[in-house]
Design an enzyme around this catalytic site. Sequence first.
Site, PDB file in Angstrom:
ATOM      1  N   LYS A 112      33.420  72.351 -15.301  1.00 23.46           N
ATOM      2  CA  LYS A 112      34.558  73.148 -14.871  1.00 23.46           C
ATOM      3  C   LYS A 112      35.505  73.449 -16.039  1.00 23.46           C
ATOM      4  O   LYS A 112      36.214  74.443 -16.021  1.00 23.46           O
ATOM      5  CB  LYS A 112      35.342  72.416 -13.774  1.00 23.46           C
ATOM      6  CG  LYS A 112      34.537  72.018 -12.549  1.00 23.46           C
ATOM      7  CD  LYS A 112      34.070  73.195 -11.733  1.00 23.46           C
ATOM      8  CE  LYS A 112      33.639  72.848 -10.328  1.00 23.46           C
ATOM      9  NZ  LYS A 112      32.412  72.058 -10.232  1.00 23.46           N
TER      10      LYS A 112
HETATM   11  C1  LIG Z   1      31.353  72.078  -9.320  1.00 29.77           C
HETATM   12  C2  LIG Z   1      30.147  71.330  -9.718  1.00 29.77           C
HETATM   13  C3  LIG Z   1      28.864  71.765  -9.344  1.00 29.77           C
HETATM   14  C4  LIG Z   1      28.652  72.967  -8.463  1.00 29.77           C
HETATM   15  O1  LIG Z   1      28.979  74.172  -9.118  1.00 29.77           O
HETATM   16  P1  LIG Z   1      29.219  75.502  -8.261  1.00 29.77           P
HETATM   17  O2  LIG Z   1      29.699  76.501  -9.246  1.00 29.77           O
HETATM   18  O3  LIG Z   1      30.244  75.154  -7.244  1.00 29.77           O
HETATM   19  O4  LIG Z   1      27.915  75.861  -7.653  1.00 29.77           O
HETATM   20  C5  LIG Z   1      27.789  71.047  -9.817  1.00 29.77           C
HETATM   21  N1  LIG Z   1      27.947  69.942 -10.570  1.00 29.77           N
HETATM   22  C6  LIG Z   1      29.157  69.489 -10.941  1.00 29.77           C
HETATM   23  C7  LIG Z   1      29.264  68.250 -11.740  1.00 29.77           C
HETATM   24  C8  LIG Z   1      30.302  70.174 -10.532  1.00 29.77           C
HETATM   25  O5  LIG Z   1      31.505  69.716 -10.891  1.00 29.77           O
END
Ligand SMILES: *Cc1c(COP(=O)(O)O)cnc(C)c1O
Length: 495
Positions: A112
């Site tokens: 993120k």
């Molecule tokens: C948010 C997240 C995901 C999922 O990603 P999306 O964009 O919501 O599909 C997968 N793995 C981790 C560690 C995340 O923080």
Amino acid sequence: MIYNSTRCRSVGVESARAINDGISKDGGLFVPSNIPTIDKAFINSIKELDYIGRAKKILPLYLTDFTEAEIDACVKGAYSGNFDHDIPAPLSDMSDGSYILELWHGPTCAFKDMALQILPHLLTRSAAKVGDGKRTVILVATSGDTGKAALEGFKDVENTDIIVFYPNDGVSATQKLQMVTQAGANVFVCAINGNFDDAQSGVKRIFTNKAIAEKLGASGMAFSSANSINWGRLLPQIVYYVSAYCDMLNANPDMTEFNVVVPTGNFGNILAAYYAKCMGVPIKKLICASNANNVLTDFINTGVYDRNRKFYTTISPSMDILISSNLERLLYHLAGDDDARVSEWMKSLSEKGCYTVDADVKAAVSDNFYAGYADDTATKATINKLFTERGYLCDTHTAVAVSVYNDYVAKSGDKTPTVIVSTASPYKFAADVLDAVKSGAADGLSGIKCMERLSEVTCTEIPTPLCGLSEREVRFAGSVNPSEMDDVVYNYLKI
Ligand SMILES: *Cc1c(COP(=O)(O)O)cnc(C)c1O
């Protein structure tokens, strides 16, 4: 570049408006009206550049209302100095035709950060262009990683407040500690007695509630979103797929195409890969990996989206989602920009919890995507195998992707080079990773002790941002029911 709403095609705004508002007034998501394309000459011109250099060439294709100097400041502010690796998104060769793209070297140890380190820069500039001088209030619903990454990105950003809601029992001990100890004078964190979907629905409801918006406006404030429904979240994610293509080409000059595997929850990350594909990055299959909450696996395989099913709390909590918001954007594009059909499906989703797409859309989904899932047992077995056989330690979410990729290769025999997206540091989910590597080793240990033990057992290092978490002061201990989220917002903002 003009952005339309997935539920009202005649809405046409520039990127600053799309990023500032987060979501369209009709409840739709902003999408680019035509996806820009890049050719071999473009790739050759950025291939030798570093990540910052590549981002500076890719972002302007979408941010046509930003100046070069603005983009330069955004990119440098985000990616120089805030990552613990000299390359923000390094590619690790597994020597079997697969490469792991590590996206977790930012300040919160999850992918993120790739978007949330740059979003505050994009948002403050967008607000300056279109925001009427109002104070921006960022509302976030998080399954664990977005919340912390958004808090880090927005803490003490001028003229901004950030409020984060997370599901009380849906995040790892480390994720929770990271959030409740967050520093900053403009931050608020609150637990929800419910799951991520409750938190996300609550935030969406507050966003689209006219009475709340009016009250906020009267106090000189306006909401925006740091969730992946915001175009400013999605766009920076496209960059790392184009960048990974450059790295793949540099390592394999004769490569003509590659697959991408993405551990998926809200469908943001994999959607960014789809945009990269539409731009001209030669991605053969987009492999969508889910955990036991396999609503997307079923959708991609059948064309029926049905959230009326049991919700599982898994060891990959950031993917414990039954309403994948960004799928709406994909449907809009695959349906030929048909806002009426998308509106109908989304209405059906909110009223009945399900919808079925038409044959044309189902066929387009199958052309582009493969889907599979891994339960917790398969996930742990994959962590163990990857560590034992290749000495590579991955987190639970990445392991879901690796497991689904292995199934895909076994089923299809496809030997195309493949990029597997790694979304978090194994230390963010230390208890389950430790248990996977050494069964029983995490029993009775606190989250922090699990990190220390994992470090000893695997001879790897705890990332700096996760060191010393237990010594930090807990600032936010409260929890509320989903129906009380409005009051939390009112109370914090004193309106
Ligand atoms: C948010 C997240 C995901 C999922 O990603 P999306 O964009 O919501 O599909 C997968 N793995 C981790 C560690 C995340 O923080």
